[in-house]
Design an enzyme around this catalytic site. Structure first.
Site, mmCIF file in Angstrom:
data_model
loop_
_atom_site.group_PDB
_atom_site.id
_atom_site.type_symbol
_atom_site.label_atom_id
_atom_site.label_comp_id
_atom_site.label_asym_id
_atom_site.label_seq_id
_atom_site.Cartn_x
_atom_site.Cartn_y
_atom_site.Cartn_z
ATOM 1 N N SER A 31 64.981 84.626 -111.384
ATOM 2 C CA SER A 31 64.262 83.790 -110.422
ATOM 3 C C SER A 31 64.856 82.390 -110.348
ATOM 4 O O SER A 31 65.162 81.774 -111.366
ATOM 5 C CB SER A 31 62.796 83.698 -110.831
ATOM 6 O OG SER A 31 62.095 82.914 -109.900
ATOM 7 N N LYS A 83 62.876 83.499 -105.965
ATOM 8 C CA LYS A 83 62.451 82.148 -106.344
ATOM 9 C C LYS A 83 60.925 82.061 -106.389
ATOM 10 O O LYS A 83 60.251 82.745 -105.641
ATOM 11 C CB LYS A 83 63.035 81.193 -105.287
ATOM 12 C CG LYS A 83 62.611 79.751 -105.358
ATOM 13 C CD LYS A 83 63.593 78.918 -106.154
ATOM 14 C CE LYS A 83 63.014 77.557 -106.534
ATOM 15 N NZ LYS A 83 63.205 77.244 -107.953
ATOM 16 N N ALA A 84 60.397 81.200 -107.253
ATOM 17 C CA ALA A 84 58.947 81.024 -107.400
ATOM 18 C C ALA A 84 58.272 80.704 -106.069
ATOM 19 O O ALA A 84 58.797 79.954 -105.258
ATOM 20 C CB ALA A 84 58.670 79.898 -108.385
ATOM 21 N N ASN A 136 68.268 71.963 -115.153
ATOM 22 C CA ASN A 136 67.799 71.890 -113.782
ATOM 23 C C ASN A 136 66.350 71.440 -113.762
ATOM 24 O O ASN A 136 65.577 71.745 -114.669
ATOM 25 C CB ASN A 136 67.960 73.233 -113.060
ATOM 26 C CG ASN A 136 66.745 74.122 -113.211
ATOM 27 O OD1 ASN A 136 65.734 73.951 -112.522
ATOM 28 N ND2 ASN A 136 66.825 75.059 -114.146
ATOM 29 N N ASN A 185 58.240 85.954 -108.052
ATOM 30 C CA ASN A 185 57.905 85.014 -109.119
ATOM 31 C C ASN A 185 56.767 84.111 -108.646
ATOM 32 O O ASN A 185 56.842 83.519 -107.576
ATOM 33 C CB ASN A 185 59.176 84.209 -109.447
ATOM 34 C CG ASN A 185 59.027 83.285 -110.628
ATOM 35 O OD1 ASN A 185 58.555 82.162 -110.491
ATOM 36 N ND2 ASN A 185 59.421 83.749 -111.792
ATOM 37 N N CYS A 192 57.311 77.204 -116.296
ATOM 38 C CA CYS A 192 58.235 76.276 -115.647
ATOM 39 C C CYS A 192 58.042 74.873 -116.198
ATOM 40 O O CYS A 192 56.975 74.292 -116.093
ATOM 41 C CB CYS A 192 58.068 76.257 -114.136
ATOM 42 S SG CYS A 192 59.269 75.154 -113.385
ATOM 43 N N LYS A 249 56.340 85.688 -117.626
ATOM 44 C CA LYS A 249 57.570 85.019 -118.034
ATOM 45 C C LYS A 249 57.254 83.945 -119.064
ATOM 46 O O LYS A 249 56.567 82.972 -118.783
ATOM 47 C CB LYS A 249 58.253 84.403 -116.817
ATOM 48 C CG LYS A 249 59.601 83.795 -117.169
ATOM 49 C CD LYS A 249 60.532 83.789 -115.996
ATOM 50 C CE LYS A 249 61.851 83.153 -116.341
ATOM 51 N NZ LYS A 249 62.715 83.035 -115.155
ATOM 52 N N GLY A 282 71.617 82.994 -120.415
ATOM 53 C CA GLY A 282 73.033 82.887 -120.740
ATOM 54 C C GLY A 282 73.862 84.135 -120.589
ATOM 55 O O GLY A 282 74.991 84.185 -121.082
ATOM 56 N N GLY A 295 70.893 84.558 -114.539
ATOM 57 C CA GLY A 295 70.476 83.314 -113.908
ATOM 58 C C GLY A 295 71.634 82.458 -113.483
ATOM 59 O O GLY A 295 72.334 82.755 -112.515
HETATM 60 C C1 LIG Z 1 68.391 76.234 -110.834
HETATM 61 C C2 LIG Z 1 67.407 77.100 -111.547
HETATM 62 C C3 LIG Z 1 66.161 77.351 -110.964
HETATM 63 C C4 LIG Z 1 65.223 78.149 -111.603
HETATM 64 N N1 LIG Z 1 64.025 78.418 -110.991
HETATM 65 C C5 LIG Z 1 63.143 79.257 -111.593
HETATM 66 C C6 LIG Z 1 61.925 79.628 -110.955
HETATM 67 O O1 LIG Z 1 61.656 79.215 -109.832
HETATM 68 N N2 LIG Z 1 61.068 80.455 -111.610
HETATM 69 C C7 LIG Z 1 61.351 80.935 -112.862
HETATM 70 O O2 LIG Z 1 60.552 81.687 -113.428
HETATM 71 N N3 LIG Z 1 62.501 80.625 -113.483
HETATM 72 C C8 LIG Z 1 63.397 79.797 -112.882
HETATM 73 N N4 LIG Z 1 64.584 79.496 -113.527
HETATM 74 C C9 LIG Z 1 64.859 80.065 -114.856
HETATM 75 C C10 LIG Z 1 65.741 81.327 -114.763
HETATM 76 O O3 LIG Z 1 65.092 82.334 -114.035
HETATM 77 C C11 LIG Z 1 66.092 81.848 -116.151
HETATM 78 O O4 LIG Z 1 64.913 82.189 -116.855
HETATM 79 C C12 LIG Z 1 66.856 80.830 -116.984
HETATM 80 O O5 LIG Z 1 67.726 80.109 -116.164
HETATM 81 C C13 LIG Z 1 67.649 81.478 -118.130
HETATM 82 O O6 LIG Z 1 68.633 82.337 -117.651
HETATM 83 P P1 LIG Z 1 70.192 81.916 -117.444
HETATM 84 O O7 LIG Z 1 70.609 81.262 -118.726
HETATM 85 O O8 LIG Z 1 70.891 83.183 -117.143
HETATM 86 O O9 LIG Z 1 70.220 80.942 -116.313
HETATM 87 C C14 LIG Z 1 65.527 78.698 -112.885
HETATM 88 C C15 LIG Z 1 66.776 78.443 -113.455
HETATM 89 C C16 LIG Z 1 67.715 77.660 -112.814
HETATM 90 C C17 LIG Z 1 69.040 77.411 -113.476
#
Ligand SMILES: Cc1cc2nc3c(=O)[nH]c(=O)nc-3n(C[C@H](O)[C@H](O)[C@H](O)COP(=O)(O)O)c2cc1C
Ligand SMILES: Cc1cc2nc3c(=O)[nH]c(=O)nc-3n(C[C@H](O)[C@H](O)[C@H](O)COP(=O)(O)OP(=O)(O)OC[C@H]3O[C@@H](n4cnc5c(N)ncnc54)[C@H](O)[C@@H]3O)c2cc1C
Ligand SMILES: Cc1cc2nc3c(=O)[nH]c(=O)nc-3n(C[C@H](O)[C@H](O)[C@H](O)COP(=O)(O)OP(=O)(O)OC[C@H]3O[C@@H](n4cnc5c(N)ncnc54)[C@H](O)[C@@H]3O)c2cc1C
Ligand SMILES: Cc1cc2nc3c(=O)[nH]c(=O)nc-3n(C[C@H](O)[C@H](O)[C@H](O)COP(=O)(O)O)c2cc1C
Ligand code: FES
Ligand code: FES
Lengths: 255, 300, 300, 255
Positions: free
Chosen positions: C19, C43-44, C67, C97, C127, C162, C241, C262
């Site tokens: 998301s 996206k949320a 972020n 989400n 969040c 989550k 990651g 992500g």
């Molecule tokens: C730019 C950005 C926006 C995100 N927006 C959301 C969101 O709207 N809702 C949510 O549950 N997680 C959000 N996340 C978290 C990601 O879904 C994920 O849990 C987190 O980034 C870890 O995964 P990654 O290391 O692969 O990025 C966001 C992450 C990033 C980097």
């Protein structure tokens, strides 16, 4: 021990996934015994240094030769370094084989895979002292073989391969020569091999060189400890990076 | 311009090695004169000698590493008898790191070290790598309060409490130990992590979990120091992923009064000395006339 | 060999975008056919349209990024009306989400999305980038229980909660939402972090703190999934990651049944497709005949 | 937009800390307007890509020219890439200056520092359409100057430098030509410059190209948004990476 940017003089493939890396710098003048290692920073991308044994030293060129096998990401990245480039080295680390203490006349060297490199430098020093060297070198397969000729120029060599493509099929312990002719053994390789060798050569004086995952590589972090049999009385442990990597078999517990 | 005054510690510069990453100093003395250091934080001491965990004890991760040494140390008596004498001749204050699994153990170790000639105590209520107790003290504000108060009772040295980042509310923890009389904070210890080897299908670290250190955790450390600086009136020794003088300035701006360098010592055994040499230029570059001027500079 | 069954989701492979890192899919459809994806997490959505935080909203860190978007989205009605129709034609389940600052908001959004044609809900109680509420739900087991139960009451879709990693006791949180009737878990959201620019002397992110993602946090995610898998009986969508198939195998071994990608989508917009193509070989290389066989394989 | 490993054809220093990087690949054939950018993965060590404007396209060679200045670690690392190496690019990104819509005859281009590069590609396209181009180019100092000759070959050029070493001392806004001769202006540079230009040229139709920190660079992550004046009614924002980086001045709020 120092940290130094050494210059790569030579870097070439010598067997399957196995490379010779020759590096020049002050560290080459500081090596005091075979079995010591250098600690390599492959690049900013890899947080920990990689320990690699010193396989040879050329006092004339001021170089160290390393022989390494690609085992993971770090050693893979290392293969991309080219002659002329500089490389970040800490060394020489650890205590090597005490060649000065070896005064008898017949040595058996037993090396498995990437445990073989330090034995080459050892073999050179032993033969220089007039000690007769027999080597048992174990490889996975023919394509993995390296430095057999170099060892042959220093003494008798038995090769074993796991798949039987060259020499005796099996492990180094399947090709040990008659022990009557051996005063001291020296071995380096995977821990399971060391354990088997130690078992088979019980009673023969020996030295084993051991691998363990390292943090600092200089004795400060306690990452690389081995238990000693006398755990309860004395210190109870040794550090592979600074007390070793070379130990007497009776000094350490091999897990 | 480099000196900083912390409770009980008059530092010629704000840079010191972090506990557990510098042993008891001996090995690094081969690389440079330890007298250059602002201070030295030595490896944790416990009441009894400890062998620690099984190996492997370290694993590499992205921009960091995991460790689970398990507080291996020669016991507080061994530390005092065999390790400290080497350090006394250097013109550098010694901060002793205290660990234990019960309050009584913390008290015993703190008490003994207080009479040993070290200059300050760092109470490690946050080591994630020992089974019994240890980290519990660092995640429960009431226990953290207890340990701090009891240690203060038996010691006349300045007491720095080393906080764990593995908590929901770092400010709450910091406030508890402030109330209990702590003289300062060390932040942060490692984040608990794990790495699994897909070939062996097992965690690489024998202890399964280990503490994550290195640049990977710097943003978490900076955030926590920034939060705590705002709400708590104790000086902070900042640590977590420091490798460059820019990192140090970032820590000072967040609110640290001094910094400790941990796993970077493994990458570059000269790192503390190098950073000490380079810090004056970095301060100038970013417009500061002194370390003290930069402390807390990001709070406006 | 690639398929996995999760509550309410029959996935042809275990790989989906996470998301917030994939918008509502449109932009990535330019790079590859979204039908290849195991699922899509969008996206949320919040009740009202949100502009989100001031910029800068992102900063780079060692092996990761921060972020603080602040849940910018067109509101749940906008999502349903303007964004979802684009996604329906792809042969890929959609996970929506859900975010909010009060329980009522979660209920409203969950309720509306439940009738929209999406296949599952992911409740974002974690969040860290919105001032009011939001992350509170993810750090307090009682509130987490409440949200979960109420959302389950208004929705007949499978509900994945989550979890936030910014807690002392992740297992406690997971158990609460399990008791409340959650169908699965998503782990982990970002770690709260900060980066300060030594030149401007301010946090780079306008919101000051941001969420840390990327390989830097993988060891924390693996540790938490490993802990929760052992104690909680819910399937886990793992994330944090992931960049390579080896990472995916590590997540499966730790106990994840599927994974979300992500911030790696920013480095390589093709990453999800590439990983889907490469996963069968990786599974074979590590001796697995199927994804399901690898799940939880590090528990012995 | 695609992701592609492009080949470096030319890489050279052209002014203080300023480099010309010419890269070859399919992306060069996909550029549709000046003002678009590419998103560069400098190396595995830098997590985020770096956005850099397309300063020129050679359809014959199939190359894109970038002009960039070292501003931090990523651009510094970029300088080490050598001709012949491959580089990981996503692009072309964003919506550029709508040259097709410009049908009047006198254009004013105003560029500050690293905002100048996209204006060169724009100037070429405008002059190719027969539009008369005047450029005001602002640099910090003489040593930072680049591409002035190239702009001069396309029209009149005013140079400003902050320290007065060349041209008018001051900012671009201190050297704006008489506005009677201008139909449309086009500007790119630091946000503060854009704000001043927008203010000074109120009433003149214009296009501004804006920088913002990016996550995805393709419109998916909402990192790079700008508020629009009509925040409460419409969508309320635009994304620099996909709706821009080129906007009408009245479309966006410049902070
Ligand atoms: C730019 C950005 C926006 C995100 N927006 C959301 C969101 O709207 N809702 C949510 O549950 N997680 C959000 N996340 C978290 C990601 O879904 C994920 O849990 C987190 O980034 C870890 O995964 P990654 O290391 O692969 O990025 C966001 C992450 C990033 C980097
Ligand atoms: C004293 C000593 C001498 C050595 N001499 C040689 C030599 O001469 N030639 C040679 O090819 N190899 C030698 N090794 C093994 C070599 O260090 C590893 O193969 C190498 O570290 C693997 O790194 P990687 O990045 O490719 O693997 P990865 O698995 O990606 O490495 C991850 C981490 O684990 C560590 N690690 C992995 N395998 C080992 C291992 N066997 N021993 C210690 N740490 C390990 C790495 O250093 C790194 O920190 C020696 C090891 C030790 C301890
Ligand atoms: C649409 C667009 C077009 C651009 N065109 C050019 C160009 O043609 N030539 C040129 O020299 N520069 C250009 N820039 C600016 C360039 O992207 C930054 O100078 C560069 O990202 C700095 O990276 P760094 O690693 O050196 O700096 P660092 O400060 O180390 O970068 C850290 C992070 O901040 C981001 N960042 C830092 N400064 C900026 C900035 N000004 N804009 C956006 N992100 C930034 C980086 O991308 C990175 O993610 C452009 C920016 C944008 C948004
Ligand atoms: C190998 C190793 C051993 C450590 N041992 C201790 C210790 O005994 N006591 C302690 O308080 N912290 C210990 N730490 C934590 C460090 O002091 C420091 O808080 C942490 O590593 C973060 O800093 P860094 O990222 O610079 O390494 C240890 C860290 C490492 C890497
Ligand atoms: S690796 Fe640090 S003590 Fe051996
Ligand atoms: S950078 Fe992701 S939307 Fe613009």
């Amino acid at each position: 021990m120092i940290r130094e940017w050494m210059t790569i003089i030579n870097h070439q493939l010598i067997a399957s996934q196995t490379y010779l890396l020759e590096i020049q710098g002050e560290i080459a003048t500081l090596v005091d015994s075979p079995g010591q290692f250098v600690h390599i920073q492959v690049s900013e991308q890899y947080f920990l240094r990689r320990p690699v044994s010193i396989a040879d030293v050329s006092p004339v060129k001021g170089t160290i030769t390393l022989l390494y096998k690609v085992m993971g990401e770090g050693t893979d990245a290392l293969t991309h370094k080219k002659a002329g480039e500089k490389i970040d080295i800490v060394g020489p680390g650890g205590k090597g084989f005490p060649v000065q203490d070896i005064n008898n006349s017949k040595a058996l060297l037993i090396g498995g895979g990437i445990g073989i490199p330090p034995l080459y430098f050892l073999a050179k020093q032993l033969t220089a002292k007039g000690i007769e060297v027999t080597s048992v070198l174990g490889f996975r397969s023919e394509e993995d073989m390296f430095y057999v000729k170099e060892f042959e120029s220093l003494g008798k060599v038995h090769v074993t391969t796991n798949d039987g493509t060259v020499g005796t099929k099996g492990f180094v312990t399947d090709a040990l020569p008659s022990l009557e002719n051996i005063d001291t053994y020296f071995t380096c390789g995977p821990t399971i091999m060391l354990r088997n060798v130690k078992e088979k050569l019980k009673g023969v004086p020996g030295y084993i060189s051991i691998e363990e995952r390292m943090g600092c590589g200089i004795g400060a972090c306690f990452a690389c400890v081995l238990e000693t049999p006398a755990k309860e009385d004395g210190k109870g442990y040794v550090k592979v990076c600074s007390d070793g990597p070379v130990f007497r078999p009776e000094e350490v517990v091999l897990k | 311009m480099m000196n900083v005054k912390l409770p009980g510690l008059d530092l010629k510069n704000p840079i010191m090695p972090a506990s557990g990453c510098f042993g008891f100093g001996k090995e690094f003395a081969e690389f440079y004169d330890l007298s250059v250091l602002g201070a030295i934080i030595i490896k944790a001491s416990t009441v009894e000698k400890r062998f620690g965990n099984q190996t492997p004890r370290v694993a590499e991760t992205a921009s960091g590493m995991l460790n689970a040494i398990g507080l291996q140390n020669p016991g507080v008596d061994g530390v005092i008898k065999d390790e400290l004498p080497f350090l006394y001749p250097f013109k550098t204050p010694i901060i002793a790191n205290v660990a234990g699994s019960t309050i009584e153990e913390y008290i015993t170790v703190a008490h003994e070290l207080s009479r040993s000639g070290v200059h300050a105590l760092e109470i490690n209520i946050s080591c994630p790598n020992v089974k019994e107790g240890g980290v519990q003290f660092g995640t429960d504000p009431t226990l953290a309060y207890e340990v701090t108060r009891k240690v203060k009772e038996v010691s006349n040295l300045p007491v720095y409490i080393k906080l764990s980042p593995n908590v929901t509310d770092i400010v709450g923890l910091a406030k508890s130990v402030e109330e209990a009389g702590a003289d300062g904070l060390s932040m942060i210890n490692t984040l608990t992590g794990m790495k699994i080897d897909p070939t062996s299908r097992k965690p690489i670290i024998a202890n399964q979990t280990g503490g994550l250190s290195g640049p990977a955790i710097k943003p978490v450390a900076i955030r926590m120091i920034h939060q705590v600086y705002k709400e708590v009136d104790l000086p902070i020794i900042g640590m977590g992923g420091i490798e460059t003088t820019e990192d140090i300035v970032e820590y000072l701006l967040a609110g640290a009064s001094a910094v400790a360098i941990g796993s970077a010592n493994f990458k570059n055994p000269n790192v503390c000395k190098d950073l000490i040499d380079q810090l004056p230029d970095a301060l100038k570059k970013f417009g500061f006339d002194s370390v003290e001027e930069a402390i807390g500079g990001a709070h406006y």
